[in-house]
Structures are given as structure tokens and as C-alpha cells.
Scaffold this active site. Structure first.
Site, PDB file in Angstrom:
ATOM      1  N   ARG A 174       0.896  -1.236   0.022  1.00 58.71           N
ATOM      2  CA  ARG A 174       0.054  -0.104  -0.115  1.00 58.71           C
ATOM      3  C   ARG A 174       0.856   1.357   0.060  1.00 58.71           C
ATOM      4  NH1 ARG A 174      -3.249  -0.252   5.042  1.00 58.71           N
ATOM      5  NH2 ARG A 174      -1.608  -1.213   5.623  1.00 58.71           N
ATOM      6  N   ASN A 211      -6.223  -2.583   2.252  1.00 56.73           N
ATOM      7  CA  ASN A 211      -6.334  -3.768   2.314  1.00 56.73           C
ATOM      8  C   ASN A 211      -8.116  -4.356   2.410  1.00 56.73           C
ATOM      9  OD1 ASN A 211      -3.622  -4.317   2.368  1.00 56.73           O
ATOM     10  ND2 ASN A 211      -3.314  -4.417   4.719  1.00 56.73           N
TER      11      ASN A 211
END
Length: 91
Positions: free
Chosen positions: A18, A36
Site C-alpha cells: 500500500r 487492504n
């Protein structure tokens, strides 16, 4: 301008995916979010020029994280996505 929603599968959680995605987005002046998912995938919403989004998609497919490995990416254009002013990592 182009808006896309992406779901990325593979080794994409617990490997800095990320944060590296955010760095790639910032470099390409793409805005949006990355988060996520409970199933182990990562969801991305991205907004930018056609050219920048195309480059961003390629970086995501290649895995912006050296420890990550992307096995599948579902990409959907979604003109109704919010237009963010920055790129944020959520959850």
C-alpha cells in the site's frame, strides 16, 4: 481524466504494497485511495490523466513493492468515483 477501481491479488499484504502504491501514485500525480481487504487482496481507487493512470496501472501490475507479487488485477473504469485531491492509504 480517468477514474478506475482496481482489486489486486497476490502477495500484496504485509509487504509494504500500500505504501509503495502511494509513492507510485504521488510520482505520477494520481489521486485516490488504497486499502487492504479481508480476503487478502488490495483495493485501489485512482483518478488522473489517461496517460498517468495507464502508467500507474502498469506499476501496480509489476508490484510497486519489491517483496510483493501481483497475480491478478481486476480493473474497472468508474466515472462515478470521487475525485480525491491526494492519494491516501486507508485501514
Amino acid at each position: 481524466m480517468r477514474k478506475v477501481r482496481m482489486n489486486v491479488q497476490g502477495r500484496v499484504q504485509g509487504v509494504g504494497f500500500r505504501y509503495m502504491t502511494k509513492m507510485a501514485a504521488d510520482d505520477l500525480e494520481v489521486t485516490g485511495t488504497v486499502r487492504n481487504e479481508d480476503d487478502g487482496s488490495v483495493s485501489i481507487e485512482a483518478f488522473g490523466t489517461e496517460e498517468n493512470i495507464d502508467q500507474f496501472i502498469q506499476k501496480v501490475k509489476d508490484s510497486p513493492s519489491p517483496a510483493g507479487r501481483v497475480t491478478y488485477v481486476d480493473i474497472q473504469d468508474d466515472p462515478l468515483l470521487e475525485e480525491y485531491t491526494t492519494f491516501r492509504v486507508t485501514n
